[in-house]
Design a protein around this motif. Structure first.
Motif, PDB file in Angstrom:
ATOM      1  N   PRO A 154       0.805  -1.222   0.000  1.00  0.00           N
ATOM      2  CA  PRO A 154       0.000   0.000   0.000  1.00  0.00           C
ATOM      3  C   PRO A 154       0.837   1.271   0.000  1.00  0.00           C
ATOM      4  CG  PRO A 154       0.134  -0.893   2.211  1.00  0.00           C
ATOM      5  CD  PRO A 154       0.973  -1.781   1.342  1.00  0.00           C
ATOM      6  N   GLY A 155       2.092   1.193  -0.402  1.00  0.00           N
ATOM      7  CA  GLY A 155       3.003   2.323  -0.290  1.00  0.00           C
ATOM      8  C   GLY A 155       2.505   3.590  -0.974  1.00  0.00           C
ATOM      9  N   ARG A 156       2.819   4.712  -0.380  1.00  0.00           N
ATOM     10  CA  ARG A 156       2.470   6.008  -0.958  1.00  0.00           C
ATOM     11  C   ARG A 156       3.747   6.844  -1.064  1.00  0.00           C
ATOM     12  NH1 ARG A 156      -1.769   4.031  -1.532  1.00  0.00           N
ATOM     13  NH2 ARG A 156      -3.860   4.661  -0.925  1.00  0.00           N
ATOM     14  N   GLU A 157       3.806   7.633  -2.117  1.00  0.00           N
ATOM     15  CA  GLU A 157       4.984   8.475  -2.313  1.00  0.00           C
ATOM     16  C   GLU A 157       4.535   9.838  -2.811  1.00  0.00           C
ATOM     17  OE1 GLU A 157       8.893   7.251  -4.356  1.00  0.00           O
ATOM     18  OE2 GLU A 157       7.720   8.229  -5.905  1.00  0.00           O
ATOM     19  N   LEU A 158       5.241  10.841  -2.378  1.00  0.00           N
ATOM     20  CA  LEU A 158       4.931  12.200  -2.828  1.00  0.00           C
ATOM     21  C   LEU A 158       6.253  12.909  -3.075  1.00  0.00           C
ATOM     22  CD1 LEU A 158       2.984  14.618  -3.183  1.00  0.00           C
ATOM     23  CD2 LEU A 158       3.175  14.996  -0.726  1.00  0.00           C
ATOM     24  N   SER A 159       6.475  13.289  -4.318  1.00  0.00           N
ATOM     25  CA  SER A 159       7.679  14.058  -4.651  1.00  0.00           C
ATOM     26  C   SER A 159       7.252  15.272  -5.453  1.00  0.00           C
ATOM     27  CB  SER A 159       8.653  13.217  -5.489  1.00  0.00           C
ATOM     28  OG  SER A 159       9.243  12.223  -4.693  1.00  0.00           O
ATOM     29  N   PHE A 160       7.643  16.415  -5.003  1.00  0.00           N
ATOM     30  CA  PHE A 160       7.340  17.636  -5.751  1.00  0.00           C
ATOM     31  C   PHE A 160       8.304  18.729  -5.304  1.00  0.00           C
ATOM     32  CE2 PHE A 160       5.251  20.321  -2.546  1.00  0.00           C
ATOM     33  CZ  PHE A 160       5.044  19.383  -1.543  1.00  0.00           C
ATOM     34  N   SER A 161       8.283  19.819  -6.034  1.00  0.00           N
ATOM     35  CA  SER A 161       9.200  20.908  -5.710  1.00  0.00           C
ATOM     36  C   SER A 161       8.453  22.237  -5.722  1.00  0.00           C
ATOM     37  CB  SER A 161      10.346  20.939  -6.732  1.00  0.00           C
ATOM     38  OG  SER A 161      11.202  22.025  -6.459  1.00  0.00           O
ATOM     39  N   THR A 162       8.786  23.071  -4.729  1.00  0.00           N
ATOM     40  CA  THR A 162       8.239  24.435  -4.736  1.00  0.00           C
ATOM     41  C   THR A 162       9.359  25.427  -5.029  1.00  0.00           C
ATOM     42  OG1 THR A 162       8.599  24.602  -2.350  1.00  0.00           O
ATOM     43  CG2 THR A 162       6.416  23.895  -3.083  1.00  0.00           C
ATOM     44  N   GLY A 163      10.492  24.909  -5.473  1.00  0.00           N
ATOM     45  CA  GLY A 163      11.648  25.753  -5.759  1.00  0.00           C
ATOM     46  C   GLY A 163      12.892  25.051  -5.301  1.00  0.00           C
ATOM     47  N   VAL A 164      13.937  25.174  -6.066  1.00  0.00           N
ATOM     48  CA  VAL A 164      15.155  24.442  -5.720  1.00  0.00           C
ATOM     49  C   VAL A 164      15.944  25.229  -4.680  1.00  0.00           C
ATOM     50  CG1 VAL A 164      17.281  23.434  -6.579  1.00  0.00           C
ATOM     51  CG2 VAL A 164      15.224  23.392  -7.982  1.00  0.00           C
ATOM     52  N   ALA A 165      15.937  24.778  -3.485  1.00  0.00           N
ATOM     53  CA  ALA A 165      16.724  25.400  -2.415  1.00  0.00           C
ATOM     54  C   ALA A 165      16.903  24.364  -1.321  1.00  0.00           C
ATOM     55  CB  ALA A 165      16.028  26.647  -1.891  1.00  0.00           C
ATOM     56  N   ALA A 166      15.903  24.254  -0.475  1.00  0.00           N
ATOM     57  CA  ALA A 166      15.996  23.302   0.629  1.00  0.00           C
ATOM     58  C   ALA A 166      15.490  21.928   0.190  1.00  0.00           C
ATOM     59  CB  ALA A 166      15.168  23.822   1.792  1.00  0.00           C
ATOM     60  N   ARG A 167      15.680  20.956   1.070  1.00  0.00           N
ATOM     61  CA  ARG A 167      15.242  19.595   0.767  1.00  0.00           C
ATOM     62  C   ARG A 167      14.514  19.035   1.999  1.00  0.00           C
ATOM     63  NH1 ARG A 167      16.572  15.683  -3.006  1.00  0.00           N
ATOM     64  NH2 ARG A 167      17.856  17.204  -4.073  1.00  0.00           N
ATOM     65  N   VAL A 168      13.340  18.493   1.763  1.00  0.00           N
ATOM     66  CA  VAL A 168      12.538  17.941   2.853  1.00  0.00           C
ATOM     67  C   VAL A 168      12.290  16.466   2.566  1.00  0.00           C
ATOM     68  CG1 VAL A 168      10.308  18.019   4.045  1.00  0.00           C
ATOM     69  CG2 VAL A 168      11.387  20.150   3.250  1.00  0.00           C
ATOM     70  N   MET A 169      12.713  15.605   3.489  1.00  0.00           N
ATOM     71  CA  MET A 169      12.513  14.162   3.304  1.00  0.00           C
ATOM     72  C   MET A 169      11.801  13.583   4.519  1.00  0.00           C
ATOM     73  SD  MET A 169      16.190  13.234   1.726  1.00  0.00           S
ATOM     74  CE  MET A 169      16.917  14.564   2.640  1.00  0.00           C
ATOM     75  N   VAL A 170      10.700  12.925   4.284  1.00  0.00           N
ATOM     76  CA  VAL A 170       9.942  12.313   5.373  1.00  0.00           C
ATOM     77  C   VAL A 170       9.704  10.848   5.028  1.00  0.00           C
ATOM     78  CG1 VAL A 170       7.830  12.370   6.735  1.00  0.00           C
ATOM     79  CG2 VAL A 170       8.771  14.504   5.824  1.00  0.00           C
ATOM     80  N   LYS A 171      10.044   9.975   5.951  1.00  0.00           N
ATOM     81  CA  LYS A 171       9.779   8.545   5.756  1.00  0.00           C
ATOM     82  C   LYS A 171       8.949   8.061   6.930  1.00  0.00           C
ATOM     83  CE  LYS A 171      14.327   7.591   3.715  1.00  0.00           C
ATOM     84  NZ  LYS A 171      13.987   7.598   2.295  1.00  0.00           N
ATOM     85  N   ASN A 172       7.883   7.370   6.617  1.00  0.00           N
ATOM     86  CA  ASN A 172       7.047   6.812   7.661  1.00  0.00           C
ATOM     87  C   ASN A 172       6.637   5.407   7.253  1.00  0.00           C
ATOM     88  OD1 ASN A 172       5.461   6.597   9.950  1.00  0.00           O
ATOM     89  ND2 ASN A 172       4.670   8.685   9.758  1.00  0.00           N
ATOM     90  N   PHE A 173       6.338   4.591   8.225  1.00  0.00           N
ATOM     91  CA  PHE A 173       5.910   3.231   7.887  1.00  0.00           C
ATOM     92  C   PHE A 173       4.384   3.138   7.947  1.00  0.00           C
ATOM     93  CE2 PHE A 173       4.879  -1.143   9.244  1.00  0.00           C
ATOM     94  CZ  PHE A 173       5.276  -1.799   8.098  1.00  0.00           C
TER      95      PHE A 173
END
Lengths: 291, 226
Positions: A263-282
């Protein structure tokens, strides 16, 4: 015989003060930016920075305590509650300690609560079950507890906090920040952070902060929900995954399914190239919210 | 070919899985790009270290036997921490530091830190969406799991040895959180069995392994009566 009995009673009475609580009121000179090491097993340790170049200790030593070691001077001062060998029943000691505001603090306790305020040097605080609270402007914090709660209200300070089951709350942090727990919640609110690492197994994670340019934010949890609140104008690459939880995104696209078998879900998008936000959850949910 | 393209291909390059024409293109880029060469070197170094690891880890036999003998006999080590003065306490942190932690935990930590570093290399700025770039496929998870299991077993022995010197409340918290971690590990292993192609699960599993090792290490270092 009666005289002997009276003598024994008198000797016992004389010994009582030593066995009971002892008042402490001592001071000694110290450098304005020296190291102050403090250790106390049970009771409390309250440290306040002041503008004098001396360390002052007041308070009470608990019943059964051997003595207070108060030594050093200049660049290093030691304040240590010493217990007798093989002591099993010793009451807690409550210490009120004033230190030069620029001091670097190193405090260790077992169950004693730790409170620090108005200290601008680095603070390293460890307790097993006592709570840890810091308010003021330490230049850096490092707090560790097993079951005690940790609360740092630091004006723009970087640092790290680690607990097993105690909740961790970091307010007003900035720069590089790390926090982890197994089951305790992690709550971080700050100004502009440059690097944030948050990890729990079952605790909830929440962060509300601005991201500096090229900042890196990583949050990992197994079953706790993760809530990230950022300024609406944040410029960052986002990458969020969860195996069986949901992803809610206030910044744009919805999550997509990633696996044919799970049932994995993934979300990748960008609001501008600067910072990086990575969230992993089970199995926990992930919320990306606008401030 | 730019840095972003090269970073995408590094895993395959070091695995030897890159077609010849692509390999030559990457090599040309590496020749002129110090940053990408560093990333490549880090990746190769990590793979070499992991490849050299044994499947299971046993501390030197005589050293471990000595530690266990002392645990069983109740002999202690002198401890002087947190204002309690010098005293003899059941064997705990010192034994862990002497035999168990050095041999096992540092190795596990090195692996886990190394893997995190690989993840960061893979997630370097300029690299595209990282769904397929968490951990190089050539690092065998089973190998790390075996190492983790060995370290965990040995640190649990330290916890047992320290049981009498820790407060009941602390023990309860530690055991409760170990159960939480074990439950999380079991859930993730089951999920990986159902979805073996999921490349995020190993990274999460490793993070939980690291939390458990961290927790057990902390217990080994707790003061008496803590």
């Amino acid at each position: 015989m009666r005289k002997l009995g009276c003598l024994a009673l008198a000797m016992a009475a004389a010994a009582l003060p030593a066995m009971g609580q002892q008042k402490v009121d001592q001071k000694r000179p110290a450098a304005r930016d020296g190291v102050v090491e403090i250790s106390n097993v049970a009771g409390s340790v309250s440290v306040t920075g002041w503008d004098r170049e001396e360390v002052a200790v007041t308070g009470t030593l608990g019943r059964g305590t051997e003595r207070l070691e108060f030594s050093g001077g200049g660049g290093k001062t030691i304040v240590k509650v010493v217990l007798p060998h093989n002591a099993h029943h010793v009451d807690g000691s409550d210490l009120e300690i004033h230190v030069p505001a620029g001091s670097q603090l190193e405090i260790e306790t077992v169950s004693a609560e730790i409170a620090v305020q108005k200290v601008s040097g680095k603070v390293r605080l460890e307790s097993v079950s006592g709570s840890i609270a810091v308010a003021g402007e330490p230049s850096r914090f490092d707090a560790k507890s097993v079951s005690g709660e940790i609360e740092i209200s630091a004006a723009n300070a970087p640092g790290r906090a680690k607990s097993v089951s105690g909740a961790v709350t970091l307010k007003g942090v900035a720069g590089a920040v790390e926090a982890s727990s197994v089951s305790g919640s992690l709550r971080v609110a700050g100004g502009e952070v440059t690097s944030v690492e948050l990890e729990t197994t079952s605790g909830k994670i929440s962060l509300d902060a601005a991201l500096g340019r090229d900042a890196r934010l990583e949050a990992k949890s197994v079953s706790g929900d993760v809530e990230i609140t950022l300024p609406a104008s944040v410029a960052a690459d986002f990458h969020v995954t969860t195996f069986s939880g949901d992803i809610s995104n206030a910044f744009g696209p919805a999550a997509r399914r990633t696996s044919e078998y799970g049932p994995g879900r993934e979300l990748s998008f960008s609001t501008g190239v600067a910072a990086r936000v990575m969230v992993k959850n089970f199995s926990g949910d992930v919320f990306l919210r606008k401030r | 070919m730019n840095c972003r393209d090269v970073h995408e291909l590094l895993d395959d390059l070091v695995d030897g899985a890159l077609p010849e024409d692509r390999r030559r293109e990457v090599a040309r880029h590496l020749a002129g790009c110090a940053e990408c060469r560093t990333s490549e070197a880090q990746l190769r170094s990590l793979l070499a270290r992991v490849g050299a690891l044994p499947r299971t880890i046993a501390p030197p036999h005589d050293q471990w036997q000595g530690v266990m003998a002392r645990i069983m006999s109740g002999r202690g080590v002198e401890e002087n921490r947190a204002g309690r003065g010098s005293r003899w306490v059941p064997l705990g942190a010192a034994a862990a530091a002497a035999a168990v932690l050095i041999v096992a935990v540092s190795l596990v930590t090195a692996i886990l830190v190394g893997r995190e570093r690989v993840s960061r290399v893979a997630l370097a700025p300029g690299r595209p969406a990282p769904a397929s770039a968490v951990v190089p496929a050539s690092i065998e998870l089973a190998q790390v799991q075996a190492t983790y299991t060995a370290a965990r077993t040995q640190l649990l022995a330290v916890l047992e040895a320290r049981r009498g010197s820790l407060s009941p409340k602390t023990l309860e918290v530690v055991e409760q959180n170990l159960r939480i971690i074990d439950g999380a590990v079991a859930e993730m292993q089951a999920a990986m069995a159902r979805d073996p192609g999921n490349r995020e699960l190993p990274a999460l599993l490793l993070a939980v392994y690291k939390q458990e090792i961290d927790l057990l290490q902390s217990v080994a270092q707790l003061p008496a009566r803590g």
